[in-house]
Design an enzyme around this catalytic site. Structure first.
Site, PDB file in Angstrom:
ATOM      1  N   CYS A 175      15.801-137.299  34.929  1.00  0.00           N
ATOM      2  CA  CYS A 175      15.382-137.369  36.329  1.00  0.00           C
ATOM      3  C   CYS A 175      13.981-137.962  36.452  1.00  0.00           C
ATOM      4  CB  CYS A 175      15.493-135.993  36.987  1.00  0.00           C
ATOM      5  SG  CYS A 175      15.532-136.100  38.800  1.00  0.00           S
ATOM      6  N   HIS A 188      20.606-134.279  36.270  1.00  0.00           N
ATOM      7  CA  HIS A 188      20.156-133.112  35.512  1.00  0.00           C
ATOM      8  C   HIS A 188      21.301-132.574  34.649  1.00  0.00           C
ATOM      9  CE1 HIS A 188      16.121-132.273  37.203  1.00  0.00           C
ATOM     10  NE2 HIS A 188      16.592-132.960  38.239  1.00  0.00           N
ATOM     11  N   GLU A 232      21.226-130.558  32.259  1.00  0.00           N
ATOM     12  CA  GLU A 232      21.062-129.137  31.913  1.00  0.00           C
ATOM     13  C   GLU A 232      21.748-128.223  32.913  1.00  0.00           C
ATOM     14  OE1 GLU A 232      17.317-130.043  34.394  1.00  0.00           O
ATOM     15  OE2 GLU A 232      18.681-131.101  33.039  1.00  0.00           O
TER      16      GLU A 232
END
Length: 239
Positions: A118, A213, A215
């Site tokens: 990002c 993202h 994660e």
């Protein structure tokens, strides 16, 4: 039996004005990000974004096996030559910007395995002379709190890491790449044309960057976890 030593992954911390548990301002990284690196077999280590020169940053990174540039607030528009600042630009910190840009350039120069996420993608782009669109506009172009499909170019490190030509990406950004930095190639796009992945084919070492993202969903999506696995694997190979 000797336990294998985990590759050490440097993650620049993000400044936070308030943290209730600590009672003071803090330097933080998202727990989901840390856990994704740990699941991959890495040892995540947050590093302090301190003012300093490039030589000092290189000295600090020399002890690490890899680098993860995480998400965060916006880069100051003057960093990519903008004369004005859009009203929706937020959480700009000049020390954070200077440090992240030095980390990006140093990791690429040293050939340290580097995953940029990002803001991290935007940092690398700007570090290499690229520019950003300061705000993507209204709901039709909004990429915040959205999960959407991203098409990945075949034959890229991104495709090898995710094992896919299309992924469902969790996005939270209001800016995007306007002009790509020197040598960078686009590896993924959203349906609206937004650049979602960048790589530098001629760089020494392993590097890929994503605008989303991973994660957020890595705990349940092997394609997203694959990015962290690839980083840690490259970090271990480079020892």
């Amino acid at each position: 039996m000797t336990t294998p030593v985990r590759p050490l992954i440097a993650i620049p911390a993000r400044f936070s004005a308030t943290t209730s548990a600590l009672r003071y301002a803090a330097e933080v990284n998202a727990r989901a990000l840390i856990e994704a690196v740990w699941r991959a077999g890495g040892e995540p280590a947050s590093i302090h974004p301190a003012a300093g020169d490039s030589a000092e940053v290189a000295s600090r990174l020399a002890r690490f096996d890899g680098v993860l540039l995480p998400g965060g607030g916006d880069l100051a528009p003057h960093r990519y030559g903008a004369a004005d600042t859009h009203a929706d630009v937020y959480d700009v910190d000049e020390v954070q910007d200077a440090f992240d840009l030095d980390v990006a350039r140093t990791a690429l120069d040293l050939g340290l395995p580097l995953l940029a996420i990002c803001r991290g993608l935007q940092v690398v782009n700007v570090a290499l002379g690229g520019a950003l669109e300061q705000d993507m506009g209204g709901p039709a172009r909004e990429h915040r709190h959205v999960v959407h499909p991203v098409a990945i170019r075949r034959g890229t490190l991104l495709e090898r890491a995710t094992g896919a030509e299309k992924v469902e990406a969790s996005c939270y950004h209001h800016q995007r790449v306007d002009r790509t930095g020197a040598g960078l190639e686009v590896t993924a796009r959203a349906a609206d044309g937004t650049i979602e992945g960048l790589e530098l084919p001629d760089v020494q070492g392993w590097f890929t960057a994503v605008q989303w993202h991973p994660e957020d969903t890595a705990h349940e999506d092997p394609a997203q976890q694959g990015l962290f696995d690839a980083l840690v694997r490259a970090a271990g190979d480079g020892r």
